[in-house]
Design a protein around this motif. Structure first.
Motif, PDB file in Angstrom:
ATOM      1  N   VAL A 107       0.860  -1.186   0.000  1.00  0.00           N
ATOM      2  CA  VAL A 107       0.000   0.000   0.000  1.00  0.00           C
ATOM      3  C   VAL A 107       0.899   1.239   0.000  1.00  0.00           C
ATOM      4  O   VAL A 107       2.098   1.141   0.300  1.00  0.00           O
ATOM      5  CB  VAL A 107      -0.924   0.021   1.235  1.00  0.00           C
ATOM      6  N   PRO A 108       0.360   2.418  -0.322  1.00  0.00           N
ATOM      7  CA  PRO A 108       1.172   3.633  -0.244  1.00  0.00           C
ATOM      8  C   PRO A 108       1.726   3.846   1.163  1.00  0.00           C
ATOM      9  O   PRO A 108       1.084   3.476   2.162  1.00  0.00           O
ATOM     10  CB  PRO A 108       0.180   4.738  -0.633  1.00  0.00           C
ATOM     11  N   GLU A 153       2.791  -0.794  -9.817  1.00  0.00           N
ATOM     12  CA  GLU A 153       3.247   0.011  -8.673  1.00  0.00           C
ATOM     13  C   GLU A 153       2.672   1.427  -8.665  1.00  0.00           C
ATOM     14  O   GLU A 153       2.573   2.051  -7.607  1.00  0.00           O
ATOM     15  CB  GLU A 153       4.784   0.102  -8.656  1.00  0.00           C
ATOM     16  N   VAL A 154       2.291   1.953  -9.838  1.00  0.00           N
ATOM     17  CA  VAL A 154       1.830   3.353  -9.887  1.00  0.00           C
ATOM     18  C   VAL A 154       0.320   3.477  -9.650  1.00  0.00           C
ATOM     19  O   VAL A 154      -0.203   4.586  -9.588  1.00  0.00           O
ATOM     20  CB  VAL A 154       2.187   4.005 -11.247  1.00  0.00           C
ATOM     21  N   SER A 171      13.317  -2.924  -4.349  1.00  0.00           N
ATOM     22  CA  SER A 171      13.754  -1.583  -4.757  1.00  0.00           C
ATOM     23  C   SER A 171      12.674  -0.836  -5.533  1.00  0.00           C
ATOM     24  O   SER A 171      12.489   0.372  -5.346  1.00  0.00           O
ATOM     25  CB  SER A 171      15.037  -1.677  -5.590  1.00  0.00           C
ATOM     26  N   SER A 172      11.946  -1.535  -6.402  1.00  0.00           N
ATOM     27  CA  SER A 172      10.895  -0.875  -7.189  1.00  0.00           C
ATOM     28  C   SER A 172       9.759  -0.406  -6.284  1.00  0.00           C
ATOM     29  O   SER A 172       9.205   0.683  -6.481  1.00  0.00           O
ATOM     30  CB  SER A 172      10.361  -1.829  -8.259  1.00  0.00           C
ATOM     31  N   LEU A 173       9.415  -1.193  -5.283  1.00  0.00           N
ATOM     32  CA  LEU A 173       8.361  -0.786  -4.353  1.00  0.00           C
ATOM     33  C   LEU A 173       8.775   0.452  -3.573  1.00  0.00           C
ATOM     34  O   LEU A 173       7.993   1.401  -3.418  1.00  0.00           O
ATOM     35  CB  LEU A 173       8.039  -1.939  -3.397  1.00  0.00           C
ATOM     36  N   ARG A 177       7.317   4.501  -3.367  1.00  0.00           N
ATOM     37  CA  ARG A 177       6.789   4.885  -2.054  1.00  0.00           C
ATOM     38  C   ARG A 177       5.655   3.956  -1.606  1.00  0.00           C
ATOM     39  O   ARG A 177       4.579   4.397  -1.192  1.00  0.00           O
ATOM     40  CB  ARG A 177       6.324   6.344  -2.068  1.00  0.00           C
ATOM     41  N   LEU A 178       5.928   2.647  -1.738  1.00  0.00           N
ATOM     42  CA  LEU A 178       4.966   1.639  -1.312  1.00  0.00           C
ATOM     43  C   LEU A 178       5.493   0.896  -0.093  1.00  0.00           C
ATOM     44  O   LEU A 178       6.697   0.681   0.052  1.00  0.00           O
ATOM     45  CB  LEU A 178       4.677   0.658  -2.454  1.00  0.00           C
TER      46      LEU A 178
END
Length: 295
Positions: A107-108, A153-154, A171-173, A177-178
């Protein structure tokens, strides 16, 4: 007779070709063809997306294939067909590393959601729809799971409240900012086979041999062999330094006062171990690479 073998197209393709090379098979995949060549006349390869591999193996289009445990779970959840394919080898490698990947519920960072239970009534975006639905069903949480075509992710918080996405390093998360609040499932690559193919003795033997060599290549990853000579009187202190895979092999030399020691160790320990072996009176120390270890 030939084995029809599915090679995962996409992110796992290069890692799979490299694994087969260590196992002794050379695969050449052209960008223009879905039928890679392999230097074994008894194997016929086809490039298939990992997401579809279990279906084609289960249907008998392929005798065997390599795909993630996640996509086997997705196929079985979609078709209600547990055991529709037979696992032959558990191969722990991924596109970036020799480890498992995780499908995580995220989640954010500033979201009010802290636990999966907080998502009751929420919308979840993911590519792993059926397995995600099964995860929430097991927990008794009502959610709407939507298929994501990419760039998952967006999507939160505007297009979805949360996502279920695969990660190796996270790293992608973090870049998006997840925040991870749970692991839905862990996955690694499997060699799976069609049950009917395994009832053919020739195909079963051939697939068992392929599985044996692939597992041996995985076992050898990150390990090296060490050979050295040592006086018999110094042997106990040398053996105390060696973290052997099983037990070191100790063999006599032409000089009765000396023996040869041969063992397998983790490659990352070599730089610290060799100076200690030398200080303990070892001589003729040789480090050599390994392609396969058959346990």
């Amino acid at each position: 007779m030939k084995i029809k073998l599915g090679i995962p197209k996409g992110s796992l393709q290069d890692a799979t070709v490299q694994l087969f090379a260590r196992a002794g098979y050379t695969i050449y995949a052209s960008s223009r063809s879905y039928f890679p060549t392999i230097d074994d006349p008894e194997i016929e390869c086809m490039l298939i997306r990992a997401q579809e591999m279990a279906r084609y193996v289960a249907d008998g289009v392929l005798d065997a294939g390599l795909t993630g445990l996640d996509w086997v779970a997705e196929h079985e959840a979609s078709n209600g067909a547990n055991g529709s394919v037979v696992p032959l080898a558990d191969l722990v490698y991924a596109k970036q590393s020799f480890g498992k990947v995780r499908w995580v519920l995220a989640v954010p960072e500033d979201s009010r959601y802290r636990r999966p239970e907080d998502l009751d009534g929420a919308t979840i975006a993911t590519e792993l729809v059926r397995a995600t639905e099964a995860y929430f069903a097991r927990k008794g949480i009502r959610v709407k799971v939507e298929f994501s075509w990419g760039a998952t992710e967006v999507k939160p918080p505007v297009l979805a409240d949360a996502i279920v996405e695969v990660t190796e390093t996270g790293s992608s998360l973090r870049a998006n900012r997840l925040r991870v609040i749970d692991t839905v499932l862990e996955s690694n690559t499997q060699l799976i086979a069609n049950a009917a193919s395994l009832r053919d003795p020739w195909k079963a033997t051939k697939l068992d041999n392929i599985a044996l060599l692939l597992k041996a290549a995985i076992e050898a990853h990150g390990r090296v062999g060490i050979m050295l000579n040592v006086r018999r009187s110094d042997l106990p202190q040398i053996l105390a330094l060696l973290p052997a895979l099983q037990r070191p092999t100790v063999a006599p030399l032409s000089d009765d006062e000396w023996v040869a020691v041969n063992t397998i160790i983790e490659e990352r320990t070599v730089r610290d171990l060799i100076p200690r072996l030398k200080a303990a009176s070892a001589q003729g120390i040789v480090e050599y690479p390994l392609n396969k270890i058959v346990i």
